[in-house]
Design a protein around this motif. Structure first.
Motif, PDB file in Angstrom:
ATOM      1  N   LYS A  59      -7.131 -10.229   0.823  1.00 45.27           N
ATOM      2  CA  LYS A  59      -8.432  -9.575   0.647  1.00 45.27           C
ATOM      3  C   LYS A  59      -9.569 -10.583   0.633  1.00 45.27           C
ATOM      4  N   GLU A  60      -9.303 -11.781   0.117  1.00 46.03           N
ATOM      5  CA  GLU A  60     -10.344 -12.807   0.005  1.00 46.03           C
ATOM      6  C   GLU A  60     -10.532 -13.618   1.289  1.00 46.03           C
ATOM      7  N   ARG A  82      -9.822  -6.326  11.230  1.00 45.32           N
ATOM      8  CA  ARG A  82     -10.752  -5.347  10.656  1.00 45.32           C
ATOM      9  C   ARG A  82     -10.005  -4.199   9.992  1.00 45.32           C
ATOM     10  N   GLU A 129      -8.797  -5.597   6.683  1.00 43.53           N
ATOM     11  CA  GLU A 129      -9.923  -5.831   5.785  1.00 43.53           C
ATOM     12  C   GLU A 129     -10.451  -4.513   5.213  1.00 43.53           C
ATOM     13  N   ARG A 130     -10.616  -3.520   6.058  1.00 38.08           N
ATOM     14  CA  ARG A 130     -11.164  -2.239   5.597  1.00 38.08           C
ATOM     15  C   ARG A 130     -10.195  -1.517   4.672  1.00 38.08           C
ATOM     16  N   ARG A 190     -10.424  -3.207   1.227  1.00 38.73           N
ATOM     17  CA  ARG A 190     -11.676  -3.023   0.499  1.00 38.73           C
ATOM     18  C   ARG A 190     -11.504  -1.996  -0.628  1.00 38.73           C
ATOM     19  N   LYS A 191     -10.619  -1.035  -0.406  1.00 42.54           N
ATOM     20  CA  LYS A 191     -10.406   0.033  -1.389  1.00 42.54           C
ATOM     21  C   LYS A 191      -9.174  -0.234  -2.257  1.00 42.54           C
ATOM     22  N   LYS A 192      -8.751  -1.502  -2.301  1.00 38.67           N
ATOM     23  CA  LYS A 192      -7.561  -1.851  -3.082  1.00 38.67           C
ATOM     24  C   LYS A 192      -7.718  -1.420  -4.540  1.00 38.67           C
TER      25      LYS A 192
END
Length: 236
Positions: A36-37, A55, A58-59, A62-64
């Motif tokens: 995530k980082e 992408r 990553e997307r 983002r909602k982890k």
């Protein structure tokens, strides 16, 4: 030119190791936090297919939340391990499964990969009880070979570095390109999460891209080897 080849090999090794970790087993919370980082923007110019996969990952992350790791573990088990699935084809990451007539593990591909790894003085830990033609081990093999190539280049042994790259190219051609598209099609089709569909896109794209990279690196090192002075002259 030597430094540019070394930098390319460093990048190749890093990406292969990242991909290997994604296929080896279910990801931990720590691994997911690390992914995530990551600054995925650094991959935008690499290849559009690879960037699209980045992408997707990553997307998704983002909602982890507290349920993410378990959701991905379930998807990994179903899509990659084939747990609980008996009729539909799953993306089990073994070359033998995708290249043998009966779709079985431990076939000729495994024997060939095992032989090549032994020739490179590499062995899979027997305690893992996982065949050598697992995608993670094949990616790790190429990462190690890229690092060995750099070790040779750093001491000026261009001819041996060239031989190393040609060995990588043959392995890549004979044991990745022959099944990676079918495999990634399968993973994209059976993965339930955007994360693992993104992994499939990254994998397909980079394996194809690395074929081109290897050809370019071989050409560059061929020029370096041709321009190098004879051993006796350089020793003098």
């Amino acid at each position: 030119m030597t430094q540019s080849v070394i930098q390319a090999n460093e990048s190749r090794a890093a990406i292969y190791r990242m991909l290997a970790s994604l296929y080896f087993k279910e990801l931990t919370d720590e691994q997911l936090d690390h992914i995530k980082e990551l600054d995925f923007s650094t991959f935008e110019g690499l290849d559009e297919g690879f960037a699209e996969g980045c992408r997707d990952i990553e997307r998704y992350l983002r909602k982890k939340n507290s349920a993410t790791r378990q959701l991905l573990a379930v998807d990994y088990a179903g899509a990659i391990l084939g747990a609980g699935v008996h009729e539909e084809r799953r993306a089990t990451p073994y070359e033998s499964v995708f290249t043998s007539d009966d779709g079985l593990m431990m076939q000729d591909a495994r024997d060939d990969v095992c032989k090549l790894m032994l020739e490179a003085h590499l062995e899979v830990d027997e305690k893992l009880r996982v065949p050598e033609d697992h995608l993670s081990f094949m990616f790790e093999y190429l990462a190690i070979m890229a690092e060995r190539c750099n070790e040779l280049l750093e001491v000026g042994v261009d001819a041996e570095a060239l031989e190393n790259l040609r060995t990588e190219q043959a392995f890549h051609r004979d044991h990745l390109m022959n099944w990676i598209d079918e495999y990634c099609d399968c993973l994209e089709g059976c993965a339930e999460t955007r994360f693992y569909r993104g992994v499939a896109k990254m994998t397909r794209s980079f394996v194809h891209l690395d074929g081109e990279l290897l050809a370019d690196l071989i050409e560059a090192v061929e020029e370096m080897a041709a321009e190098a002075p004879p051993a006796e002259e350089s020793a003098a």
